[in-house]
Scaffold this motif. Structure first.
Motif, PDB file in Angstrom:
ATOM      1  N   ILE A 120       0.822  -1.207   0.000  1.00  0.00           N
ATOM      2  CA  ILE A 120       0.000   0.000   0.000  1.00  0.00           C
ATOM      3  C   ILE A 120       0.860   1.264   0.000  1.00  0.00           C
ATOM      4  O   ILE A 120       0.757   2.109  -0.897  1.00  0.00           O
ATOM      5  CB  ILE A 120      -0.966   0.016   1.201  1.00  0.00           C
ATOM      6  CG1 ILE A 120      -1.917  -1.177   1.144  1.00  0.00           C
ATOM      7  CG2 ILE A 120      -1.753   1.335   1.247  1.00  0.00           C
ATOM      8  CD1 ILE A 120      -2.849  -1.191  -0.055  1.00  0.00           C
ATOM      9  N   LEU A 121       1.734   1.407   0.990  1.00  0.00           N
ATOM     10  CA  LEU A 121       2.477   2.661   1.139  1.00  0.00           C
ATOM     11  C   LEU A 121       3.602   2.807   0.119  1.00  0.00           C
ATOM     12  O   LEU A 121       3.771   3.874  -0.476  1.00  0.00           O
ATOM     13  CB  LEU A 121       3.034   2.773   2.559  1.00  0.00           C
ATOM     14  CG  LEU A 121       3.822   4.048   2.867  1.00  0.00           C
ATOM     15  CD1 LEU A 121       2.959   5.285   2.644  1.00  0.00           C
ATOM     16  CD2 LEU A 121       4.352   4.023   4.291  1.00  0.00           C
ATOM     17  N   ARG A 122       4.359   1.742  -0.102  1.00  0.00           N
ATOM     18  CA  ARG A 122       5.521   1.866  -0.985  1.00  0.00           C
ATOM     19  C   ARG A 122       5.154   2.287  -2.411  1.00  0.00           C
ATOM     20  O   ARG A 122       5.832   3.139  -2.995  1.00  0.00           O
ATOM     21  CB  ARG A 122       6.343   0.573  -0.979  1.00  0.00           C
ATOM     22  CG  ARG A 122       7.202   0.434   0.266  1.00  0.00           C
ATOM     23  CD  ARG A 122       8.239  -0.638   0.092  1.00  0.00           C
ATOM     24  NE  ARG A 122       9.110  -0.705   1.261  1.00  0.00           N
ATOM     25  CZ  ARG A 122      10.160  -1.511   1.359  1.00  0.00           C
ATOM     26  NH1 ARG A 122      10.481  -2.299   0.330  1.00  0.00           N
ATOM     27  NH2 ARG A 122      10.898  -1.528   2.441  1.00  0.00           N
ATOM     28  N   GLY A 126       6.572   5.648  -4.247  1.00  0.00           N
ATOM     29  CA  GLY A 126       7.199   5.587  -5.563  1.00  0.00           C
ATOM     30  C   GLY A 126       6.513   6.479  -6.580  1.00  0.00           C
ATOM     31  O   GLY A 126       7.164   7.175  -7.370  1.00  0.00           O
ATOM     32  N   LYS A 127       5.196   6.465  -6.558  1.00  0.00           N
ATOM     33  CA  LYS A 127       4.424   7.280  -7.501  1.00  0.00           C
ATOM     34  C   LYS A 127       4.659   8.762  -7.257  1.00  0.00           C
ATOM     35  O   LYS A 127       4.753   9.562  -8.196  1.00  0.00           O
ATOM     36  CB  LYS A 127       2.943   6.949  -7.337  1.00  0.00           C
ATOM     37  CG  LYS A 127       2.011   7.687  -8.288  1.00  0.00           C
ATOM     38  CD  LYS A 127       2.061   7.112  -9.687  1.00  0.00           C
ATOM     39  CE  LYS A 127       0.982   7.683 -10.576  1.00  0.00           C
ATOM     40  NZ  LYS A 127       1.112   7.237 -11.979  1.00  0.00           N
ATOM     41  N   ALA A 134       5.783   8.974 -12.802  1.00  0.00           N
ATOM     42  CA  ALA A 134       4.791   9.352 -13.810  1.00  0.00           C
ATOM     43  C   ALA A 134       4.453   8.193 -14.746  1.00  0.00           C
ATOM     44  O   ALA A 134       3.376   8.169 -15.357  1.00  0.00           O
ATOM     45  CB  ALA A 134       5.304  10.546 -14.613  1.00  0.00           C
ATOM     46  N   GLU A 135       5.376   7.245 -14.882  1.00  0.00           N
ATOM     47  CA  GLU A 135       5.155   6.103 -15.774  1.00  0.00           C
ATOM     48  C   GLU A 135       4.407   4.961 -15.085  1.00  0.00           C
ATOM     49  O   GLU A 135       4.009   4.001 -15.748  1.00  0.00           O
ATOM     50  CB  GLU A 135       6.503   5.577 -16.287  1.00  0.00           C
ATOM     51  CG  GLU A 135       7.391   6.641 -16.929  1.00  0.00           C
ATOM     52  CD  GLU A 135       6.712   7.320 -18.106  1.00  0.00           C
ATOM     53  OE1 GLU A 135       6.030   6.621 -18.872  1.00  0.00           O
ATOM     54  OE2 GLU A 135       6.845   8.553 -18.244  1.00  0.00           O
ATOM     55  N   MET A 136       4.247   5.057 -13.767  1.00  0.00           N
ATOM     56  CA  MET A 136       3.574   3.993 -13.028  1.00  0.00           C
ATOM     57  C   MET A 136       2.070   4.025 -13.312  1.00  0.00           C
ATOM     58  O   MET A 136       1.512   5.090 -13.581  1.00  0.00           O
ATOM     59  CB  MET A 136       3.820   4.146 -11.521  1.00  0.00           C
ATOM     60  CG  MET A 136       5.249   3.902 -11.086  1.00  0.00           C
ATOM     61  SD  MET A 136       5.533   4.311  -9.327  1.00  0.00           S
ATOM     62  CE  MET A 136       4.391   3.174  -8.511  1.00  0.00           C
ATOM     63  N   PRO A 137       1.401   2.884 -13.230  1.00  0.00           N
ATOM     64  CA  PRO A 137      -0.066   2.872 -13.365  1.00  0.00           C
ATOM     65  C   PRO A 137      -0.698   3.687 -12.239  1.00  0.00           C
ATOM     66  O   PRO A 137      -0.044   3.993 -11.236  1.00  0.00           O
ATOM     67  CB  PRO A 137      -0.422   1.382 -13.234  1.00  0.00           C
ATOM     68  CG  PRO A 137       0.850   0.649 -13.453  1.00  0.00           C
ATOM     69  CD  PRO A 137       1.956   1.541 -13.007  1.00  0.00           C
TER      70      PRO A 137
END
Length: 233
Positions: A120-122, A126-127, A134-137
């Motif tokens: 949940i937190l990590r 990262g986002k 920015a490339e993460m879903p």
């Protein structure tokens, strides 16, 4: 009073780390005086300086610097050591079997309770802060993909806590600082938890979280979690 070692050790921590919060909670509740807490700033690169990497080549926290200049690098080892050299009573029982139960619970943290942070937190950190964020879903999609694994871990813990009051039995022990610091994130994370991991689905964990609120130092861990959650929203 805890004065068995004259020279203060140094505990290196960062804000928002659950293993660090568990140790700080333990030190606060037990009023341990022989440990100086040193808060590092990972955003300023303080975990990757040559000086810090000489202490811990993995650049991780928590890290306990002992009075002889050596180090302990794992939260379970650190809390066991501090409990061993300080009079913490029933929180680190003398019975071989009871102590083994405490160690068993601590060994299970990464596989069970720590899933709350991992899943949940990590991703949220990262986002928010990673150059690749920015490339993460979308976070909701990541959390949905992690829901089954988190629900399984919480289900195992809930079943355990249906048979005993605390992590290692019916007595609050050093294992509860680490496990409690992970699980008490659940109410804070409620707005982003996938349905399968909502706290209301795990009555025994909910009961446990109410029980540990009365332990001195708990509120500081909860408030720190709320602060970090606000930063990554």
């Amino acid at each position: 009073p805890h004065h068995l070692i004259a020279m203060a050790m140094k505990l290196y921590v960062i804000v928002g780390s659950q293993p660090c919060k568990g140790l700080k909670w333990f030190i606060a509740n037990q009023d341990i005086k022989n440990v100086e807490i040193v808060t590092l700033n990972p955003m300023a690169g303080e975990l990757s300086t040559p000086e810090y990497l000489a202490k811990n080549a993995m650049g991780q926290v928590p890290l306990l610097e002992l009075e002889d200049g050596t180090f302990l690098t794992e939260s379970a080892a650190i809390i066991q050591y501090l409990a061993s050299i300080n009079d913490v009573g029933t929180e680190y029982p003398e019975s071989a079997l009871e102590r083994a139960r405490v160690h068993e619970a601590l060994h299970q943290v990464d596989s069970l309770a720590r899933k709350v942070s991992f899943l949940i937190l990590r991703p949220m950190i990262g986002k928010k802060f990673s150059p690749a964020g920015a490339e993460m879903p979308p976070i909701a999609d990541i959390h949905a993909a992690n829901a089954e694994e988190l629900s399984w871990a919480l289900g195992v813990l809930d079943a355990q806590l249906g048979k005993q009051k605390y992590a290692a039995g019916d007595q609050f022990t050093i294992a509860d600082y680490q496990i409690g610091s992970e699980l008490n994130q659940l109410p804070v994370f409620a707005p982003v938890l996938p349905d399968a991991a909502k706290l209301e689905k795990f009555a025994n964990i909910a009961r446990y979280l109410e029980d540990i609120k009365v332990v001195k130092g708990h509120d500081a861990t909860y408030q720190e979690t709320a602060m970090v959650f606000g930063m990554v929203q």
